[in-house]
Write an enzyme that holds these catalytic residues in place. Structure first.
Site, PDB file in Angstrom:
ATOM      1  N   TYR A 177       0.850  -1.234  -0.135  1.00 28.94           N
ATOM      2  CA  TYR A 177      -0.114  -0.006  -0.039  1.00 28.94           C
ATOM      3  C   TYR A 177       0.949   1.322  -0.099  1.00 28.94           C
ATOM      4  O   TYR A 177       0.678   2.440  -0.739  1.00 28.94           O
ATOM      5  CB  TYR A 177      -0.808  -0.049   1.260  1.00 28.94           C
ATOM      6  CG  TYR A 177      -1.639   1.126   1.500  1.00 28.94           C
ATOM      7  CD1 TYR A 177      -2.971   1.232   0.771  1.00 28.94           C
ATOM      8  CD2 TYR A 177      -1.267   2.187   2.165  1.00 28.94           C
ATOM      9  CE1 TYR A 177      -3.759   2.542   0.935  1.00 28.94           C
ATOM     10  CE2 TYR A 177      -2.222   3.376   2.564  1.00 28.94           C
ATOM     11  CZ  TYR A 177      -3.447   3.401   2.072  1.00 28.94           C
ATOM     12  OH  TYR A 177      -3.945   4.539   2.166  1.00 28.94           O
ATOM     13  N   LYS A 181       1.312   4.251  -2.972  1.00 26.51           N
ATOM     14  CA  LYS A 181       0.967   5.675  -2.728  1.00 26.51           C
ATOM     15  C   LYS A 181       2.315   6.470  -2.876  1.00 26.51           C
ATOM     16  O   LYS A 181       2.234   7.762  -3.402  1.00 26.51           O
ATOM     17  CB  LYS A 181       0.718   5.785  -1.083  1.00 26.51           C
ATOM     18  CG  LYS A 181      -0.755   5.162  -0.982  1.00 26.51           C
ATOM     19  CD  LYS A 181      -2.128   5.879  -1.712  1.00 26.51           C
ATOM     20  CE  LYS A 181      -3.428   5.590  -1.251  1.00 26.51           C
ATOM     21  NZ  LYS A 181      -4.394   6.482  -1.742  1.00 26.51           N
TER      22      LYS A 181
END
Length: 273
Positions: A177, A181
């Site tokens: 994740y 990002k």
């Protein structure tokens, strides 16, 4: 004890001030916000609508869309809703068809993200890697690309991607994740450079640890919560309204000379690659 009470009261005051924020910076503009029926996305939808925008909210679940639209309309806000899984082309098409009905698109806020697995980046399964990048990065790119025909007709084109503080300092429990990002920061720079000659701005917001359902993993236990708070110089978690105000600035005329930037709203947490 007194310090904790003081910080809690500060957070409540900020939430109250943000929830009462009202001006007309965005009157007549149309905004599409993905994953906007809860948490940060819902706060952004509410803030932009309170500033005068016509807002299209969206979520993967029809019940969530219906509830968010009803709640916001009860506040007297001009909103509509569409079911949209951002990784599905047919859903994205419906999303932009809705903004077209409202007169065209001026603002795109790409907020949708997933994190199906907890753990280090090299411990993740390939399927989790693919799903995270499909939703968190590829869908953001596709949304921006597919929004361009309408944004180019606007005199007020704005794109905002929502990243995270872990894009700068990856968290062990949010391995893949965090990487997805970080890639959003690069997408922001590249897209901003490409679209600047057309007067379309592209920016990013990197929230810190915000009190949302999505952040429960980082705040559910007292021990984990303490570890997180120790990394935040302001000594408190953020609330969704802390992020919605930053987005409102970026998509308003007040933010018209800002492009290619990532604004970190993380209570002072370290934010250097």
């Amino acid at each position: 004890m007194l310090k904790s009470k003081f910080l809690y009261n500060c957070a409540l005051q900020i939430r109250k001030m943000s929830s009462n924020a009202s001006c007309s910076r965005l009157t007549g503009r149309v905004a599409v916000i993905t994953a906007s029926t809860d948490g940060i996305g819902l706060a952004i939808a509410r803030r932009l609508a309170r500033e005068g925008a016509k807002v299209v909210v969206s979520s993967r679940r029809a019940t969530n869309v219906e509830k968010a639209v009803n709640d916001l309309k009860q506040e007297g806000l001009n909103v509509t809703g569409v079911v949209c899984h951002v990784a599905k082309a047919e859903d994205r098409k419906k999303l932009f068809a809705e903004s077209e009905k409202l007169g065209g698109l001026d603002i795109l806020v790409s907020n949708a993200a997933v994190n199906p697995e907890i753990g280090g980046v090299l411990d993740a399964s390939e399927s989790a890697w693919d799903k995270i990048f499909d939703v968190n990065l590829k869908a953001s790119y596709l949304l921006a690309k597919e929004a361009l025909p309408q944004l180019r007709k606007s005199k007020f084109g704005r794109i905002v991607f929502i990243s995270t503080i872990s894009a700068y300092v990856p968290l062990d429990v949010l391995g893949v994740y965090s990487v997805s990002k970080t890639a959003l920061l690069g997408l922001t720079k590249a897209a901003a450079n490409q679209l600047a000659p057309e007067n379309i701005t592209v920016n990013c917001v990197a929230p810190g640890v915000i009190k949302t359902r999505f952040a429960t993993t980082l705040t559910e236990s007292d021990e984990t919560r303490k570890q997180v708070l120790d990394k935040i110089p302001l000594g408190r978690l953020g609330v969704p309204e802390n992020i919605s105000g930053v987005v409102a600035l970026l998509v308003s005329d007040d933010g018209s000379y800002i492009t290619g930037e990532t604004i970190v709203a993380a209570g002072g947490m370290t934010s250097h690659l």
